[in-house]
Design a protein around this motif. Structure first.
Motif, PDB file in Angstrom:
ATOM      1  N   UNK A  95       0.770  -1.192   0.014  1.00 26.74           N
ATOM      2  CA  UNK A  95      -0.068   0.125  -0.192  1.00 26.74           C
ATOM      3  C   UNK A  95       0.946   1.453   0.001  1.00 26.74           C
ATOM      4  N   UNK A  96       2.022   1.199  -0.233  1.00 24.84           N
ATOM      5  CA  UNK A  96       3.131   2.527  -0.210  1.00 24.84           C
ATOM      6  C   UNK A  96       2.861   3.189  -1.438  1.00 24.84           C
ATOM      7  N   UNK A  97       2.449   2.510  -2.434  1.00 23.72           N
ATOM      8  CA  UNK A  97       1.970   3.525  -3.770  1.00 23.72           C
ATOM      9  C   UNK A  97       0.653   3.501  -3.792  1.00 23.72           C
ATOM     10  N   UNK A  98      -0.006   4.804  -3.644  1.00 24.65           N
ATOM     11  CA  UNK A  98      -1.556   4.845  -3.452  1.00 24.65           C
ATOM     12  C   UNK A  98      -2.102   5.059  -4.619  1.00 24.65           C
ATOM     13  N   UNK A  99      -1.672   5.046  -6.056  1.00 20.29           N
ATOM     14  CA  UNK A  99      -2.053   5.390  -7.100  1.00 20.29           C
ATOM     15  C   UNK A  99      -1.814   4.483  -8.201  1.00 20.29           C
ATOM     16  N   UNK A 100      -2.694   4.380  -9.091  1.00 19.98           N
ATOM     17  CA  UNK A 100      -2.059   3.293 -10.314  1.00 19.98           C
ATOM     18  C   UNK A 100      -1.845   4.218 -11.516  1.00 19.98           C
ATOM     19  N   UNK A 139       3.747  11.795   1.680  1.00 19.28           N
ATOM     20  CA  UNK A 139       2.397  12.529   2.286  1.00 19.28           C
ATOM     21  C   UNK A 139       1.240  11.671   2.048  1.00 19.28           C
ATOM     22  N   UNK A 140       1.187  10.927   0.557  1.00 21.65           N
ATOM     23  CA  UNK A 140      -0.094  10.214   0.204  1.00 21.65           C
ATOM     24  C   UNK A 140      -0.209   8.957   1.155  1.00 21.65           C
ATOM     25  N   UNK A 141       0.941   8.395   1.214  1.00 20.91           N
ATOM     26  CA  UNK A 141       0.904   7.275   2.251  1.00 20.91           C
ATOM     27  C   UNK A 141       0.317   7.477   3.435  1.00 20.91           C
ATOM     28  N   UNK A 142       0.872   8.715   4.108  1.00 16.06           N
ATOM     29  CA  UNK A 142       0.431   9.068   5.539  1.00 16.06           C
ATOM     30  C   UNK A 142      -1.093   9.211   5.581  1.00 16.06           C
ATOM     31  N   UNK A 143      -1.811   9.543   4.406  1.00 14.23           N
ATOM     32  CA  UNK A 143      -3.186   9.515   4.479  1.00 14.23           C
ATOM     33  C   UNK A 143      -3.917   8.166   4.277  1.00 14.23           C
ATOM     34  N   UNK A 144      -3.227   7.056   4.502  1.00 11.98           N
ATOM     35  CA  UNK A 144      -3.819   5.795   4.297  1.00 11.98           C
ATOM     36  C   UNK A 144      -4.094   5.282   5.754  1.00 11.98           C
ATOM     37  N   UNK A 145      -5.124   4.271   5.810  1.00 19.07           N
ATOM     38  CA  UNK A 145      -5.407   3.719   7.213  1.00 19.07           C
ATOM     39  C   UNK A 145      -4.233   3.062   7.634  1.00 19.07           C
ATOM     40  N   UNK A 147       1.353   2.061  11.162  1.00 17.82           N
ATOM     41  CA  UNK A 147       2.919   2.643  10.724  1.00 17.82           C
ATOM     42  C   UNK A 147       2.811   4.153  11.198  1.00 17.82           C
ATOM     43  N   UNK A 148       2.156   4.586  12.013  1.00 18.02           N
ATOM     44  CA  UNK A 148       2.253   6.161  12.388  1.00 18.02           C
ATOM     45  C   UNK A 148       3.642   6.040  13.197  1.00 18.02           C
ATOM     46  N   UNK A 149       4.592   7.142  12.711  1.00 16.80           N
ATOM     47  CA  UNK A 149       5.735   7.474  13.208  1.00 16.80           C
ATOM     48  C   UNK A 149       6.793   7.037  12.258  1.00 16.80           C
ATOM     49  N   UNK A 163       9.892   4.585   4.875  1.00 19.02           N
ATOM     50  CA  UNK A 163       9.033   4.407   3.892  1.00 19.02           C
ATOM     51  C   UNK A 163       9.519   4.015   2.530  1.00 19.02           C
ATOM     52  N   UNK A 164      10.761   4.436   2.333  1.00 22.49           N
ATOM     53  CA  UNK A 164      11.502   4.448   1.111  1.00 22.49           C
ATOM     54  C   UNK A 164      11.753   2.844   0.764  1.00 22.49           C
TER      55      UNK A 164
END
Length: 354
Positions: free
Chosen positions: A48-53, A73-79, A85-87, A93-94
């Motif tokens: 889920x680290x890449x949130x777009x197709x 920032x996009x990933x930080x908006x995921x559940x 993975x907060x923090x 992330x990389x």
């Protein structure tokens, strides 16, 4: 058995062509690599680290610090980030981003490896009608697999989830295995692999088909294991936490969802089917030893891979799903499936011109 009918083509056999056959084997190998990388992507929680197709622009990964911050920032908006993975820092992330990016990039490479030689071979007139139909089916299944992969990822971006649906994961893997099997079978026929000339060997074919189907089912159960992280439910063998029958097999309601959503039962099913595969493989090999050379060679590979796969399954569980072992377990599963299909192929009758 419906799976086997999907992976074993019923169209007329294509004419023998070594170069085209080797190309198809290469495609099957790349599909296998994608399956393994996809499995590791799931086990590392990277899917889920890449949130777009973005089929075209997604080829280029983040190149600057600003690009990385935008993706993060996009990933930080995921559940998943909010609840698990907060923090998580940018460096961590990389590491998960590169798993998912590599999996998607392999899909693009696979498309190029299919398309470029296809154009060359087509211009050379190397495809007859039978092979042309098969290649069209492969192309359509490949496109469907890409769409199914994104449908799977979307399930993990829903507000109520922190990982992809194990059902969609199993569907994604199932189609990948079916595509792998179809390409592998087509490669065997196109390269002109040897088949039996004995009626006694041909009578073994139904058992080889059953074995192939059972291995397919076992791999789907493996997808449920990965989707539920059920491999870590028990870390001992041959017992389950010291018991021969694990507790809590039917704790969920309604009862039938335990087969797909209860880690204890999914783990128990996966081990049980593994024993069935091993028993059937030994029985089939005992009969294959009296067959002719093409069948015996396929049978030896099938049994050897079964033994290795059982050992890998045990050590993967007892290591609490150590990633390198999990990767080897997935590779061996595909190799075992291929060897079972090879045995189905070898026990088929020779074509009149062979």
């Amino acid at each position: 058995m419906s799976v086997i009918s999907a992976t074993v083509p019923r169209a007329p056999a294509a004419r023998a062509d070594k170069a085209v056959g080797l190309w198809l084997f290469a495609i099957a190998g790349l599909i296998g690599l994608m399956v393994v990388v996809g499995g590791l992507t799931r086990l590392t929680g990277s899917g889920l680290s890449i949130t777009e197709w973005q089929p075209v622009t997604g080829v280029i990964p983040p190149l600057s610090e600003a690009d990385w911050q935008a993706e993060f920032a996009k990933y930080q908006g995921t559940p998943q980030y909010e609840l698990i993975n907060r923090g998580l820092g940018l460096i961590a992330f990389k590491s998960i981003y590169w798993w998912e990016w590599s999996h998607r990039m392999l899909g693009r490479v696979l498309g190029a490896v299919f398309l470029v030689p296809f154009i060359v071979f087509y211009r050379q007139g190397r495809f007859d009608r039978a092979l042309g139909i098969r290649l069209l089916v492969i192309f359509l299944l490949g496109g469907a697999q890409g769409a199914l992969g994104w449908w799977m990822v979307q399930s993990g971006l829903e507000p109520s989830r922190v990982a992809v649906s194990q059902y969609r994961l199993a569907a994604h893997l199932g189609l990948a295995i079916a595509l792998f099997g179809y390409v592998f079978w087509s490669a065997l026929e196109t390269i002109g692999a040897a088949r039996t000339g004995l009626a006694s060997s041909q009578r073994l074919r139904p058992w080889a088909i059953v074995l192939s189907g059972l291995v397919f089912v076992q791999m789907l159960l493996g997808a449920l294991m990965a989707g539920l992280s059920a491999g870590r439910a028990f870390s001992d063998w041959p017992t389950y936490g010291g018991r021969w029958i694990p507790p809590g097999l039917f704790d969920l309601e309604p009862w039938w969802i335990n087969h797909f959503e209860n880690p204890a039962l999914v783990h128990f099913q996966h081990r049980t089917v593994a024993y069935l595969v091993a028993i059937l493989a030994i029985a089939v090999f005992a009969a294959v030893r009296r067959a002719d050379k093409p069948v015996r060679i396929a049978g030896v590979h099938m049994l050897a891979l079964t033994v290795v796969q059982v050992i890998l399954g045990i050590v993967t569980v007892t290591s609490l799903v150590y990633l390198p072992l999990a990767a080897l377990h997935q590779i061996c599963a595909l190799a075992l499936f291929a060897s079972a299909l090879w045995l189905v192929y070898a026990t088929g009758s020779r074509s009149p011109q062979s």
